[in-house]
Design an enzyme around this catalytic site. Structure first.
Site, PDB file in Angstrom:
ATOM      1  NE  ARG A  67      -2.948   0.334   3.290  1.00  0.00           N
ATOM      2  CZ  ARG A  67      -2.413   0.889   4.388  1.00  0.00           C
ATOM      3  NH1 ARG A  67      -2.061   2.163   4.365  1.00  0.00           N
ATOM      4  NH2 ARG A  67      -2.235   0.208   5.490  1.00  0.00           N
ATOM      5  CE1 TYR A 120     -18.857   7.708 -15.111  1.00  0.00           C
ATOM      6  CE2 TYR A 120     -17.625   7.961 -13.079  1.00  0.00           C
ATOM      7  CZ  TYR A 120     -18.372   7.186 -13.935  1.00  0.00           C
ATOM      8  OH  TYR A 120     -18.644   5.895 -13.613  1.00  0.00           O
ATOM      9  CG  ASP A 192     -11.623  12.842 -15.839  1.00  0.00           C
ATOM     10  OD1 ASP A 192     -11.008  12.226 -16.731  1.00  0.00           O
ATOM     11  OD2 ASP A 192     -12.499  12.315 -15.130  1.00  0.00           O
ATOM     12  CE  LYS A 217     -14.264   4.161 -18.432  1.00  0.00           C
ATOM     13  NZ  LYS A 217     -14.120   4.669 -17.126  1.00  0.00           N
TER      14      LYS A 217
HETATM   15  C1  PLP Z   1     -14.419  10.809 -17.584  1.00  0.00           C
HETATM   16  C2  PLP Z   1     -14.426   9.763 -16.531  1.00  0.00           C
HETATM   17  N1  PLP Z   1     -13.781   9.984 -15.382  1.00  0.00           N
HETATM   18  C3  PLP Z   1     -13.759   9.065 -14.389  1.00  0.00           C
HETATM   19  C4  PLP Z   1     -14.416   7.867 -14.505  1.00  0.00           C
HETATM   20  C5  PLP Z   1     -14.373   6.873 -13.361  1.00  0.00           C
HETATM   21  O1  PLP Z   1     -13.466   5.862 -13.642  1.00  0.00           O
HETATM   22  P1  PLP Z   1     -13.547   4.364 -13.022  1.00  0.00           P
HETATM   23  O2  PLP Z   1     -14.774   3.741 -13.584  1.00  0.00           O
HETATM   24  O3  PLP Z   1     -12.278   3.747 -13.481  1.00  0.00           O
HETATM   25  O4  PLP Z   1     -13.643   4.510 -11.545  1.00  0.00           O
HETATM   26  C6  PLP Z   1     -15.080   7.588 -15.696  1.00  0.00           C
HETATM   27  C7  PLP Z   1     -15.782   6.291 -15.854  1.00  0.00           C
HETATM   28  O5  PLP Z   1     -16.507   6.076 -16.802  1.00  0.00           O
HETATM   29  C8  PLP Z   1     -15.096   8.556 -16.728  1.00  0.00           C
HETATM   30  O6  PLP Z   1     -15.731   8.339 -17.886  1.00  0.00           O
END
Ligand code: PLP
Length: 401
Positions: A67, A120, A192, A217
């Site tokens: 960790r 998101y 992001d 992704k």
């Molecule tokens: C733009 C964006 N940020 C963050 C996330 C969250 O990621 P995770 O599903 O890996 O927790 C997503 C998930 O679809 C996303 O599309």
């Protein structure tokens, strides 16, 4: 970095080379394996009490407990930092673990976070939770106009948080503009960057402080791992590592770090294919009589096409669109697809399609969703790397059947 790993990497290498060799790391005393080993261990054995104490106090470099650091995970973190042009990076067990570590690591009770209006769904959910439980002020604005951004800053604003392109509306935000305003007022900027990957957009080059990815992704790219990464200055990453990463504990498993390291090797290649195919799919959709609107930064009709050309190296693989028949037509089409997979997530080699109002953004109340520009009939398509003719044919038959 532990003495176990040594760095040897020419700075002038291009992105695709860095994505393959760029960790520049050789495992000392290893047997010369091309691919780094997966250190599938929870803990590390000390040679003596003194060594254990020195590692805990920081007098001696070395691993203690996974960790707090693991060699395979560190290889990934070093490669992410390199590809994002950052000093340092940290890896997490999901994109949301990364986002919560950033938000809770920087913001305190009574602070104000200024956010872009399209976020998101779960990021929106976390911000609401922080507002309700921890008395953090949150405001969502369009963030396209410099004066509006300046006006929305409050004396207690400590963080500007944004997504560009936004999920799922593809709305863009001018990174240079926002980071300039933030720097003048001493506020951090977190971006992001999930929709583009470091291959297509590098927010740190525009002066932003922290870059975040759902590595689930494009970075992973194959739909087989859930992960998150952040990158930024050495001091900022250290602060987050020693607080919200260590103590909330949402770390990445070594095996998943290995999968992401493998995914990164083909990132440049995959992104080129996603870009090229998404452009053709977007043009097809725009010309189809059953489609009323297409949101894709690569289309000249996209209102922020010029900004896209300025700050993105390519337009990415995500398209949002609305059908003339609205919600009912969208449901009809989604239920008739053969090749495109009806699934949330994005950035995979497989083409994925979903309905934000009932899926990824269902957590957002309808009125807020409409303010974000997410109509009930909006469909989000993540164009994969299959033959583009096959993707187009599948969409055509599902819409026309
Ligand atoms: C733009 C964006 N940020 C963050 C996330 C969250 O990621 P995770 O599903 O890996 O927790 C997503 C998930 O679809 C996303 O599309």
């Amino acid at each position: 970095m532990s003495k176990l790993l040594t760095k040897m990497m020419p700075k002038e290498w291009g992105f695709a080379t860095q994505a393959i060799h760029g960790d520049g790391i050789k495992v000392e005393g290893g047997i010369g394996s091309l691919v780094p080993p997966i250190y599938q261990t929870s803990t590390f054995v000390f040679e003596s009490v003194e060594q254990g104490a020195n590692r805990f106090s920081g007098l001696e470099e070395g691993y203690v407990y996974t960790r707090l650091g693991n060699p395979t995970v560190q290889l990934l973190e070093q490669k992410i930092a390199l590809l994002e042009g950052a000093d340092s990076a940290l890896a997490f067990g999901s994109g949301m673990a990364a986002i919560s570590a950033v938000l809770m690591g920087i913001v305190r009770t009574g602070d104000h976070i200024l956010c872009s209006r399209s976020l998101y769904g779960c990021t929106f959910g976390l911000l609401k939770l922080m507002e309700e439980r921890y008395q953090v002020e949150v405001s969502l604005i369009e963030m396209t106009d410099e004066e509006e951004v300046r006006k929305a800053i409050r004396p207690n604003t400590t963080l500007i948080y944004l997504e560009t392109p936004a999920n799922p509306t593809m709305e863009l935000i001018d990174l240079a503009m926002v980071s300039k305003v933030a720097k003048e007022t001493g506020i951090y900027t977190a971006v992001d960057n999930t929709f583009l990957s470091p291959y297509l957009q590098r927010p740190i080059e525009y002066g932003c402080d922290i870059v975040i990815h759902s590595a689930t992704k494009y970075i992973g790219g194959h739909g087989d791992v859930v992960a998150g990464v952040i990158a930024g200055s050495h001091d900022m990453m250290k602060q987050i590592q020693m607080t919200t990463q260590k103590d909330l504990g949402g770390i990445l498993a070594p095996m998943d770090a290995f999968l992401l390291l493998r995914g990164l090797k083909t990132l440049a290649l995959r992104m080129e294919q996603h870009n090229g195919s998404a452009q053709l799919v977007a043009e097809f959709l725009e010309s189809h009589p059953f489609v009323s609107r297409v949101y894709y930064p690569g289309l000249p009709s996209f209102p922020q096409h010029e900004l896209a050309k300025k700050q993105m190296k390519g337009f990415g693989g995500i398209i949002a669109f609305e059908l003339t028949g609205g919600y009912e037509a969208a449901v009809h089409m989604l239920n008739r697809l053969n090749l495109c997979r009806l699934a949330v997530s994005l950035g995979d080699v497989d083409t994925l399609i979903q309905h934000p109002a009932s899926m990824t953004h269902s957590i957002v109340p309808q009125e807020e969703r409409w303010k974000m520009g997410i109509s009930d009939g909006l469909v989000r398509l993540s164009v994969g790397i299959e033959e583009v003719e096959d993707i187009i044919e599948d969409l055509r038959q599902a819409m026309e059947r």
